[in-house]
Write an enzyme that holds these catalytic residues in place. Structure first.
Site, PDB file in Angstrom:
ATOM      1  N   GLY A 355      -1.226  74.048  45.274  1.00 31.11           N
ATOM      2  CA  GLY A 355      -1.430  73.559  46.242  1.00 31.11           C
ATOM      3  C   GLY A 355      -0.725  72.934  46.410  1.00 31.11           C
ATOM      4  CB  THR A 356       2.683  71.411  46.799  1.00 33.37           C
ATOM      5  OG1 THR A 356       2.168  71.715  45.589  1.00 33.37           O
ATOM      6  CG2 THR A 356       3.975  70.433  46.759  1.00 33.37           C
ATOM      7  CB  VAL A 357       2.544  67.273  50.950  1.00 36.32           C
ATOM      8  CG1 VAL A 357       0.946  67.845  51.454  1.00 36.32           C
ATOM      9  CG2 VAL A 357       2.368  66.307  49.968  1.00 36.32           C
TER      10      VAL A 357
END
Length: 537
Positions: A355, A356-357
């Site tokens: 899950g 990451t930006v």
């Protein structure tokens, strides 16, 4: 500069490419993009803007990243590309034997066991010290303000938050997880779209990091709280784990793809997958966009590179084959020779010896940043350090128990890492940063963005909006609902097990900023599959 297609947009879109001159920020949340732009307007550079945006994302998109996560960056400044690896190690006291003795047959998703040392604050510190113009106290101010005063939850974020809450309500048992529910579900539910969420603890922690230049996080009061929480709940952290964590400046790695240099961070990151896949793919002519043959060759090249990486990539100090071996011309030719007209079942090869930006920024001084930050899977481990708002990552989930596997669990070791920033250059000039979050989708997304840009001449927004595919395992490939059905049928005829996925979030969220070397004009694209924004000045 890439010569972009001037024809009408080939795919349904929500927005057109954005142009600017003085500065640009692109990321998955409009609030965070505006925070970066605010810093640019205050006299900060692209590096300051990247830090501000990253810190703000820990507040306004906690479903994907946090203060307790890792980060990587590629920074173009003063005519050179610099790489930063801010991924933390496993605690020195952890071992396969201890985790097995605790009753686990593999690394768990939640709790303190999969928690590795957070690297994100060390990335902010390192970037600010080396290339920033403004003090960290000023750069982190927007993030602190949003954490303190709160912000309105956007629709897509609310949906992801609810999904995580429902999972955690079912899976997380025990006092160690009480703080997550107190901080992220204060009213007994995930915040709904339009509701205001804030966290004074989060604001206080960001302020402490800013005022001490991250010293409090690694060698001060916050470090003490992290270790105390670990000790109280069966974790493996000791003070030295945090005290000896520093972001590492590294030399980026690259391959030349049809006259452009594509850059990634070296292992322990999986960026090498995108490079190897592009190197394999370059041996084929992709003359037409959206054909079965083009998609087939992209998928097959990706499968081969991915299978190699899962077998050979880990902390670079523990790898048995070098980057040079994996990316060699001879090995690329060998792997390319396996590709036929039929979908193959990929098997890892053996490289020949010898899950990451996600966010990107640019300014009018020529600086450009490709930055990625993550808690790994959603909110991470489900652990929030009491009184701090720090959500700890579960990056250690990728460690293996098999002593013969290159990514076997060892204390003090970095694990195989999914988050990867990308950068494109031509000759000695930067084209710009690009990237896409989404776990194992990331190198596949990098390849698709590069091919869309270089082979098919799409502008940044078109390259991002193009329907995506994702290889999962064996011959199994998922495609977006918007994926052309005649292509899906053609791939099926070639032996691919094609599944249409209804949820667009499984295909990553991308951002791109390109710079015209003659005019300096910036053109950016942002993800239409989520709450993305690209803002220009």
């Amino acid at each position: 500069m890439v010569s972009f297609d001037k024809l009408s947009h080939p795919y349904p879109i929500k927005r057109q490419a954005t142009y600017g001159r003085n500065g640009m920020v692109a990321t998955s949340q409009a609030t965070a993009a505006q925070a970066g732009l605010e810093i640019l307007k205050k006299g900060g550079n692209a590096i300051d803007a990247a830090i501000a945006t990253a810190a703000c994302l820990t507040v306004v998109e906690p479903t994907s990243n946090g203060i307790g996560g890792d980060a990587f960056a590629l920074v173009w400044t003063e005519g050179k590309l610099h790489g930063l690896n801010a991924s933390g190690c496993a605690p020195r006291n952890i071992s396969t034997e201890k985790v097995k003795a605790a009753g686990y047959e593999e690394m768990p998703d939640y709790g303190w066991t999969p928690v590795t040392v957070p690297g994100a604050p060390s990335a902010w510190k390192a970037l600010s010290e080396r290339f920033g113009k403004l003090p960290l106290t000023e750069v982190l101010e927007p993030a602190i303000r949003y954490a303190e005063e709160g912000y309105a939850i956007p629709a897509n974020l609310s949906r992801l938050w609810k999904s995580a809450y429902d999972t955690f309500k079912k899976e997380l048992k025990g006092e160690a997880f009480d703080e997550w529910f107190r901080v992220f579900a204060p009213d007994g539910h995930a915040p709904k779209a339009g509701e205001i969420w804030s966290s004074q603890d989060h604001a206080n922690t960001l302020r402490s990091i800013a005022e001490t230049n991250a010293e409090s996080f690694y060698r001060g009061e916050l470090a003490d709280k992290i270790v105390a929480a670990s000790e109280a709940n069966g974790g493996y952290f000791v003070k030295e784990d945090l005290a000896e964590c520093y972001a590492e400046w590294v030399d980026p790695i690259s391959v030349n793809y049809r006259g452009y240099d594509v850059w990634e961070i070296p292992p322990n990151g999986q960026g090498i997958i995108a490079l190897q896949a592009l190197k394999i793919l370059e041996g084929f002519d992709l003359t037409e966009r959206d054909t079965v043959d083009s998609m087939h060759k992209q998928i097959e090249s990706t499968k081969l590179a991915f299978t190699d990486a899962l077998q050979h990539v880990t902390d670079s100090k523990h790898m048995k084959h070098t980057v040079e071996e994996i990316l060699s011309d001879a090995y690329a030719e060998h792997r390319r020779s396996l590709i036929s007209e039929e979908a193959l079942l990929p098997v890892a090869g053996k490289p020949f010896g010898s899950g990451t930006v996600y966010l990107c920024t640019a300014d009018n001084e020529g600086n450009m940043v490709s930055f990625i930050q993550s808690n790994y899977k959603g909110f991470g481990s489900g652990i929030v350090v009491p009184g701090t708002g720090i959500a700890m990552q579960n990056r250690g989930k990728d460690f293996k128990f098999d002593e013969e596997h290159v990514n076997v669990l060892k204390g003090g070791k970095r694990t195989y890492h999914t988050i990867i920033p990308g950068f494109l250059t031509k000759g000695d000039q930067p084209v710009g940063p690009f990237g896409l979050m989404g776990g194992y989708m990331q190198p596949q997304g990098h390849l698709q963005l590069v091919v869309n840009t270089i082979d098919f001449k799409l502008n940044p927004q078109q390259a991002i909006d193009a329907p995506r595919w994702r290889w999962d395992y064996g011959k199994h490939v998922e495609v977006e609902e918007r994926f052309h059905h005649h292509l899906a049928d053609g791939l099926h005829q070639k032996g691919h097990d094609i599944q249409i996925a209804l949820d667009p979030n499984g295909f990553g969220r991308g951002q791109i900023i390109w710079r015209d070397p003659e005019t300096g004009v910036l053109v950016g694209g942002t993800e239409s599959r989520t709450d993305g924004a690209v803002v220009a000045w």
